[in-house]
Design an enzyme around this catalytic site. Structure first.
Site, PDB file in Angstrom:
ATOM      1  N   ARG A 200      50.952  30.502  45.599  1.00  0.00           N
ATOM      2  CA  ARG A 200      51.488  31.632  44.814  1.00  0.00           C
ATOM      3  C   ARG A 200      53.000  31.720  44.983  1.00  0.00           C
ATOM      4  O   ARG A 200      53.736  32.002  44.044  1.00  0.00           O
ATOM      5  CB  ARG A 200      50.862  32.940  45.301  1.00  0.00           C
ATOM      6  CG  ARG A 200      49.397  33.049  45.015  1.00  0.00           C
ATOM      7  CD  ARG A 200      48.899  34.423  45.499  1.00  0.00           C
ATOM      8  NE  ARG A 200      47.464  34.444  45.498  1.00  0.00           N
ATOM      9  CZ  ARG A 200      46.690  34.654  46.566  1.00  0.00           C
ATOM     10  NH1 ARG A 200      47.247  34.907  47.741  1.00  0.00           N
ATOM     11  NH2 ARG A 200      45.393  34.630  46.462  1.00  0.00           N
ATOM     12  N   PHE A 216      40.927  32.753  35.795  1.00  0.00           N
ATOM     13  CA  PHE A 216      40.141  32.986  37.010  1.00  0.00           C
ATOM     14  C   PHE A 216      41.033  33.792  37.970  1.00  0.00           C
ATOM     15  O   PHE A 216      41.354  33.360  39.075  1.00  0.00           O
ATOM     16  CB  PHE A 216      39.689  31.676  37.669  1.00  0.00           C
ATOM     17  CG  PHE A 216      38.926  30.742  36.772  1.00  0.00           C
ATOM     18  CD1 PHE A 216      37.567  30.946  36.536  1.00  0.00           C
ATOM     19  CD2 PHE A 216      39.546  29.657  36.158  1.00  0.00           C
ATOM     20  CE1 PHE A 216      36.843  30.067  35.725  1.00  0.00           C
ATOM     21  CE2 PHE A 216      38.838  28.786  35.345  1.00  0.00           C
ATOM     22  CZ  PHE A 216      37.484  28.985  35.126  1.00  0.00           C
ATOM     23  N   SER A 239      36.144  37.083  34.693  1.00  0.00           N
ATOM     24  CA  SER A 239      34.857  37.552  34.179  1.00  0.00           C
ATOM     25  C   SER A 239      34.392  38.843  34.865  1.00  0.00           C
ATOM     26  O   SER A 239      33.574  39.573  34.321  1.00  0.00           O
ATOM     27  CB  SER A 239      33.790  36.464  34.336  1.00  0.00           C
ATOM     28  OG  SER A 239      33.650  36.130  35.692  1.00  0.00           O
ATOM     29  N   ALA A 268      35.898  32.383  31.117  1.00  0.00           N
ATOM     30  CA  ALA A 268      37.090  31.532  30.995  1.00  0.00           C
ATOM     31  C   ALA A 268      36.840  30.346  30.062  1.00  0.00           C
ATOM     32  O   ALA A 268      37.747  29.921  29.343  1.00  0.00           O
ATOM     33  CB  ALA A 268      37.508  31.039  32.374  1.00  0.00           C
ATOM     34  N   ASP A 285      42.432  28.486  38.466  1.00  0.00           N
ATOM     35  CA  ASP A 285      41.938  28.543  39.852  1.00  0.00           C
ATOM     36  C   ASP A 285      40.465  28.941  39.851  1.00  0.00           C
ATOM     37  O   ASP A 285      40.108  30.038  40.288  1.00  0.00           O
ATOM     38  CB  ASP A 285      42.787  29.543  40.658  1.00  0.00           C
ATOM     39  CG  ASP A 285      42.408  29.545  42.132  1.00  0.00           C
ATOM     40  OD1 ASP A 285      41.817  28.562  42.601  1.00  0.00           O
ATOM     41  OD2 ASP A 285      42.694  30.555  42.812  1.00  0.00           O
ATOM     42  N   CYS A 325      38.458  24.144  44.507  1.00  0.00           N
ATOM     43  CA  CYS A 325      38.133  24.532  45.886  1.00  0.00           C
ATOM     44  C   CYS A 325      36.729  24.073  46.271  1.00  0.00           C
ATOM     45  O   CYS A 325      36.151  24.571  47.234  1.00  0.00           O
ATOM     46  CB  CYS A 325      38.299  26.039  46.085  1.00  0.00           C
ATOM     47  SG  CYS A 325      37.214  27.018  45.048  1.00  0.00           S
TER      48      CYS A 325
END
Ligand code: SAH
Length: 381
Positions: A200, A216, A239, A268, A285, A325
């Site tokens: 970030r 996301f 969402s 998404a 992400d 991830c």
């Protein structure tokens, strides 16, 4: 303390001597029948020499997760030593006394020698999350050890999700001077995605003067950094209605102008299919698309699809921050998925940065699967 013992097949002791944290069922000489799920066991080589101790688990292919590579007691002293060492590492990373950041991962499973345990530090509150039966049963030990090691620095120790009466449900934290409200009682994981802190921070370098799409977005952390850095407009797609509401709250906490932010509660994949033109910086992400190896192939296809959609519609010269991830999607596989997306989108793509999880999420070199967060910053020509 005498723990039940399991014995390895001849030759199977090598990985333990190299500090690999798992013993697989196929490495055992025979499957013991009477060891309770979650118990501490000693692991011996075929000659009977004890190589270490760990948590036994009946289900799955990993039978023992190692806690120590010597014959030792898993007692209060063990837990205190493990937590003291985890705290020291975060101190050496500049995290425990930073005026800018007061939230970080204090225990990262295998990366801290405690397979199956996650502990996140939120401004004096520690949220514990056990991922194995052994850790679930022993959760009182890290709790007591934290109290012993950290003393008055510690405000509370909380079990993720469980939420007992009278316990705080969350608190406000600082991350690189930005404020966020963390709700560990109702939030995802332990309440906040601490693993994206440095990524970030990097995004802030690219956000000024750009129209940003954050897909996301969870509680809007990337959006807060982008707006604070001078993005002209940010759209967050998520969402979960609850998470989108938290994003609005976090913007307000940082005195950021809500008229420069749009929150879209949507799937998404649907959103990206008809992604509007005009975005100059896009963040992707997604949640772990594959939790198990069996889902790996489909996950790779999903990464390819979302990336291709974003690459197609981003403005020329745009910047794409894209992540995976999923532990079972290795860095090479993720790179392959992004390459396939670039080919499909027909855009000229250059890699500017290769991203990872930050050092408070350390990776044991003997357990490369621990390197779960992978990302790229891409220049889309
Ligand atoms: N970037 C965030 C973390 C994202 S975690 C941060 O920095 O904090 C992934 C998020 O994707 C979760 O909030 C989850 O609710 C959301 N999500 C999962 N599936 C989704 C989908 N199909 N469409 C939109 N959002 C989704």
């Amino acid at each position: 303390m005498t723990y039940p013992a399991v014995q390895l097949q001849p030759g199977r002791e090598r990985s333990l001597r190299r500090f690999h944290p798992f013993v697989f069922s196929r490495a055992l000489a025979r499957e013991p029948e009477d060891i309770p799920d979650g118990a501490v066991v000693r692991v011996a080589d075929s000659g009977g020499t004890v190589l270490g101790v760990g948590h036994y688990q009946q289900r799955g292919s990993i039978r023992v997760r190692m806690l120590a590579f010597e014959d030792t007691a898993i007692d209060a002293a063990f837990w205190q030593q493990a937590l003291r060492s985890a705290w020291r590492l975060r101190t050496s990373l500049g995290l425990t006394q930073s005026p800018d950041t007061n939230a970080f991962r204090l225990v990262h499973g295998e990366g801290d020698g405690l397979p199956g345990l996650v502990a996140d530090w939120y401004h004096g509150h520690v949220v514990l999350q056990p991922h194995t039966e052994g850790m679930r049963q022993s959760i009182g030990h890290p709790r007591a050890a934290l109290e012993a090691v950290l003393g008055t620095k510690l405000k509370a120790v909380i079990a993720a999700g469980a939420g007992e009466a009278g316990e705080p449900e969350g608190c406000d934290i600082l991350e690189h001077r930005h404020r966020f409200r963390v709700n560990w009682a109702a939030g995802q994981k332990t309440g906040f995605y601490l693993d994206q802190r440095e990524n970030r921070h990097l995004l802030a370098r690219y956000a000024s003067g750009r129209r940003v799409l954050n897909v996301f977005s969870y509680s809007g952390a990337f959006s807060v950094y982008a707006l604070a850095a001078g993005a002209t407009h940010v759209c967050s797609v998520e969402s979960s209605r609850q998470a989108a509401a938290w994003a609005a709250e976090n913007l307000a906490l940082n005195d950021l102008p809500s008229e420069r932010h749009e929150a879209v509660v949507a799937d998404a994949f649907d959103y990206l299919k008809s992604m509007p033109a005009g975005f100059e910086l896009v963040v992707l992400d997604p949640p772990a698309f594959a939790k198990h190896a069996s889902a790996r192939h489909r996950a790779i296809q999903a990464y390819r699809r979302v990336n291709a959609a974003a690459m197609r519609r981003i403005e020329p010269g745009g910047i794409l921050f894209t992540f995976s991830c999923s532990e079972v999607v290795t860095p090479d596989l993720f790179r392959g998925a992004v390459l396939a997306a670039a080919i499909e989108a027909g855009r000229n793509i250059r890699i500017l940065h290769q991203l990872h999880q930050p050092p408070d999420h350390p990776v044991s070199i003997f357990h490369p699967e621990g390197e779960y967060l992978k990302g790229f910053v891409l220049h889309v020509g």
